[in-house]
Motif scaffolding. Structure first.
Motif, short mmCIF file in Angstrom:
data_model
loop_
_atom_site.label_atom_id
_atom_site.label_comp_id
_atom_site.label_asym_id
_atom_site.label_seq_id
_atom_site.Cartn_x
_atom_site.Cartn_y
_atom_site.Cartn_z
N ALA A 275 0.85 -1.20 0.00
CA ALA A 275 0.00 0.00 0.00
C ALA A 275 0.88 1.25 0.00
CB ALA A 275 -0.92 0.01 1.20
N TYR A 276 0.48 2.24 -0.80
CA TYR A 276 1.29 3.46 -0.93
C TYR A 276 0.42 4.70 -0.79
CZ TYR A 276 5.21 0.69 -2.58
OH TYR A 276 6.25 -0.21 -2.65
N GLU A 277 1.02 5.72 -0.21
CA GLU A 277 0.44 7.06 -0.24
C GLU A 277 1.16 7.83 -1.33
OE1 GLU A 277 -0.78 9.57 3.38
OE2 GLU A 277 1.15 10.42 2.76
N ILE A 278 0.40 8.42 -2.21
CA ILE A 278 0.96 9.17 -3.34
C ILE A 278 0.55 10.63 -3.20
CG2 ILE A 278 1.00 9.38 -5.86
CD1 ILE A 278 0.07 6.36 -5.86
N GLU A 279 1.53 11.51 -3.11
CA GLU A 279 1.25 12.92 -2.88
C GLU A 279 1.91 13.79 -3.94
OE1 GLU A 279 1.27 16.25 0.72
OE2 GLU A 279 2.34 14.36 0.97
N ASP B 34 -3.98 17.57 -10.95
CA ASP B 34 -3.73 17.06 -12.30
C ASP B 34 -2.68 15.95 -12.28
OD1 ASP B 34 -5.55 18.81 -13.31
OD2 ASP B 34 -4.10 20.18 -14.22
N GLY B 35 -1.64 16.16 -11.47
CA GLY B 35 -0.61 15.13 -11.37
C GLY B 35 -1.15 13.84 -10.81
N LEU B 36 -1.98 13.92 -9.77
CA LEU B 36 -2.57 12.73 -9.18
C LEU B 36 -3.53 12.05 -10.13
CD1 LEU B 36 -2.98 10.84 -6.76
CD2 LEU B 36 -4.71 12.45 -5.89
N MET B 37 -4.41 12.84 -10.77
CA MET B 37 -5.39 12.26 -11.70
C MET B 37 -4.70 11.59 -12.88
SD MET B 37 -8.38 12.56 -10.47
CE MET B 37 -9.31 12.14 -11.94
N LEU B 38 -3.64 12.21 -13.37
CA LEU B 38 -2.91 11.62 -14.49
C LEU B 38 -2.28 10.29 -14.07
CD1 LEU B 38 -2.34 12.36 -17.43
CD2 LEU B 38 -0.19 13.42 -16.69
N SER B 39 -1.80 10.23 -12.83
CA SER B 39 -1.25 8.97 -12.31
C SER B 39 -2.33 7.90 -12.25
CB SER B 39 -0.66 9.18 -10.92
OG SER B 39 0.43 10.05 -10.93
N HIS C 190 -4.98 7.66 -14.06
CA HIS C 190 -5.22 7.20 -15.43
C HIS C 190 -4.10 6.28 -15.89
CE1 HIS C 190 -8.71 9.63 -15.86
NE2 HIS C 190 -8.08 10.80 -15.85
N GLY C 191 -2.88 6.59 -15.48
CA GLY C 191 -1.74 5.74 -15.83
C GLY C 191 -1.88 4.35 -15.24
N PHE C 192 -2.32 4.28 -13.97
CA PHE C 192 -2.53 2.97 -13.35
C PHE C 192 -3.60 2.18 -14.10
CE2 PHE C 192 -1.54 5.22 -9.07
CZ PHE C 192 -0.20 5.27 -9.38
N ASP C 193 -4.67 2.89 -14.51
CA ASP C 193 -5.74 2.21 -15.24
C ASP C 193 -5.26 1.73 -16.61
OD1 ASP C 193 -7.56 2.56 -13.21
OD2 ASP C 193 -8.40 4.41 -14.02
N MET C 194 -4.43 2.51 -17.25
CA MET C 194 -4.00 2.17 -18.61
C MET C 194 -3.04 0.98 -18.65
SD MET C 194 -3.58 5.97 -20.29
CE MET C 194 -3.17 5.37 -21.92
N ILE C 195 -2.30 0.72 -17.56
CA ILE C 195 -1.38 -0.41 -17.59
C ILE C 195 -2.06 -1.73 -17.23
CG2 ILE C 195 0.59 1.07 -17.04
CD1 ILE C 195 0.59 -0.20 -14.21
N ILE D 35 5.43 5.83 -13.32
CA ILE D 35 4.20 6.55 -13.69
C ILE D 35 4.08 7.83 -12.86
CG2 ILE D 35 1.68 6.48 -13.54
CD1 ILE D 35 1.88 3.49 -14.33
N VAL D 36 4.25 7.70 -11.56
CA VAL D 36 4.11 8.85 -10.68
C VAL D 36 5.14 9.92 -11.02
CG1 VAL D 36 4.28 9.63 -8.28
CG2 VAL D 36 3.07 7.50 -8.82
N GLU D 37 6.37 9.51 -11.21
CA GLU D 37 7.42 10.47 -11.55
C GLU D 37 7.15 11.13 -12.90
OE1 GLU D 37 12.24 10.55 -12.48
OE2 GLU D 37 11.37 8.84 -11.42
N GLY D 38 6.70 10.34 -13.87
CA GLY D 38 6.40 10.88 -15.19
C GLY D 38 5.26 11.87 -15.16
N CYS D 39 4.25 11.58 -14.36
CA CYS D 39 3.09 12.48 -14.26
C CYS D 39 3.47 13.79 -13.57
CB CYS D 39 1.95 11.78 -13.54
SG CYS D 39 1.23 10.42 -14.50
N ALA D 40 4.39 13.72 -12.65
CA ALA D 40 4.88 14.95 -12.02
C ALA D 40 5.60 15.82 -13.03
CB ALA D 40 5.80 14.60 -10.85
N ARG D 41 6.41 15.20 -13.86
CA ARG D 41 7.12 15.97 -14.91
C ARG D 41 6.14 16.56 -15.90
NH1 ARG D 41 12.54 12.46 -16.53
NH2 ARG D 41 13.56 12.58 -14.47
N ALA D 42 5.13 15.77 -16.27
CA ALA D 42 4.16 16.22 -17.27
C ALA D 42 3.35 17.40 -16.78
CB ALA D 42 3.24 15.06 -17.66
N THR D 43 3.11 17.48 -15.49
CA THR D 43 2.29 18.56 -14.92
C THR D 43 3.13 19.62 -14.22
OG1 THR D 43 1.95 17.21 -12.92
CG2 THR D 43 0.26 17.08 -14.65
#
Length: 387
Positions: free
Chosen positions: A170-174, A194-199, A201-206, A259-267
């Motif tokens: 289990a992880y907390e993502i902030e 936006d960063g969290l929501m994009l993450s 979506h990333g989890f759903d897409m994989i 995914i989390v790191e990539g979404c942070a960069r994207a946003t």
């Protein structure tokens, strides 16, 4: 079968006290790591019948350790594990009050026949299975390394001789962004949401690329404070499960971090992902010991099913990689009543729990008796574990 027959008589002798223990715990549920009165009541009952048990074990205030039988001339070491934490809102909707009663009843029957038993047998209180998973740090700290086998019984709506579990982390993502007025100057802001929501979506897409028996589940804990403020903070909690700890550790979690790191960069936000609680391993499922439990079920006319699929997660998975561990299920009902529900909690408070507690104790003590009366069976278990 002499020992097993004597244990069965002792189970009947102490069953009323075990039933009363279940009702007491079920009607006074305590949350994970808050089981102060529950552990006290269990230890008092063990001590009442000559089992030396003490509260606070391995640094955990609501854990306990008891010596059921101590035989310095024996090199056989067995343990009964005990769970007794409840769930928020639904109480003992997982049946841990009855599970505790099963473990205690099994221990009392063994103590009653210690003159027939050439083994060392302990009972260990392992609190907080539902949240932190205290068996994991116990396992990592070597608590279970000396045991030839450990066992506990859990309630369900289907009896099974053993259970396959999913590994879990289990992880907390902030995410941290930059606040701004959402209408007047949105270009000055960077949305953490936006960063969290994009993450997410990333989890759903994989999912389509994940191995079978992999599960992803989560919630948003914090998504901002007002619609006209670009969120500076956003937080979510996610659980990732797999029937392989190796796959979870080596492939899925590194992908999640990417995914989390990539979404942070994207946003253009900052991200932090941190492990919550203790990780649960998948169950090291041993057929040799499971077959013994099957034989007990068959001899006592306990109908059971065999499942090849892993179901849920438990910190006993962590134990199963340090010593042979077994986790049979006993049905409290033949109806399709889901665990973790108020309806299941009501069943645990009802007289239906009594037959389940009796059957569960028959399983534990029948398993132990057959190991002790047939040493070759224990050798098979140890050989399979070490293979």
């Amino acid at each position: 079968m002499k020992l097993e027959n004597m244990l069965t008589k002792s189970i009947e002798k102490f069953s009323k006290e075990a039933f009363e223990l279940n009702y007491s715990l079920a009607n006074n549920p305590e949350l994970s790591s808050e089981e102060f009165e529950s552990s006290k009541k269990i230890v008092e009952l063990l001590n009442k019948h000559g089992i030396k048990a003490e509260r606070i074990f391995f640094g955990f205030e609501t854990a306990f350790f008891g010596k059921v039988i101590e035989n310095k001339n024996s090199n056989v070491n067995l343990a009964i594990l005990t769970e007794y934490d409840a769930l928020p809102d639904v109480g003992h909707g997982c049946g841990h009050s009855a599970s505790a009663a099963i473990s205690v009843l099994s221990a009392l029957a063994l103590k009653d026949n210690e003159h027939l038993i050439n083994a060392n047998i302990d009972i260990i209180g392992t609190p907080d299975e539902e949240v932190k998973g205290i068996k994991t740090p116990m396992a990592d700290g070597g608590v279970f390394d000396k045991y030839d086998a450990v066992i506990m019984v859990h309630l369900s709506n289907t009896s099974m001789p053993n259970t396959r579990f999913l590994a879990l982390q289990a992880y907390e993502i902030e995410f941290t962004g930059k606040p701004s007025h959402a209408a007047a100057s949105p270009w000055d802001g960077r949305s953490a949401l936006d960063g969290l929501m994009l993450s997410i979506h990333g989890f759903d897409m994989i999912r389509k690329n994940l191995r079978p028996s992999t599960q992803v589940e989560g919630i948003i804990l914090d998504g901002g404070v007002a619609t006209n403020i670009i969120p500076e903070k956003a937080k979510g909690k996610y659980r990732f499960r797999s029937n392989s700890s190796k796959y979870l550790d080596g492939e899925l979690i590194p992908w999640v971090r990417d995914i989390v790191e990539g979404c942070a960069r994207a946003t253009q936000t900052k991200s932090e992902i941190k492990l919550l609680d203790y990780p649960y391993r998948d169950m090291n499922y041993l057929e040799s010991g499971t077959d013994i439990i099957k034989s007990v079920m068959e001899d006592y006319n306990i109908k059971y099913e065999i499942s090849k699929a892993a179901t849920g997660s438990s910190d006993i998975g962590s134990v199963s990689y340090r010593c042979p561990a077994f986790h049979p299920m006993i049905a409290i009902t033949d109806e399709d009543v889901a665990l973790h529900t108020r309806k299941f909690a009501e069943l645990v408070k009802s007289e239906k729990s009594e037959q389940a507690i009796y059957n569960g104790s028959i399983l534990i003590d029948g398993f132990i008796a057959r190991l002790l009366e047939n040493p070759d069976e224990l050798k098979k278990i140890k050989a399979e574990f070490n293979s």
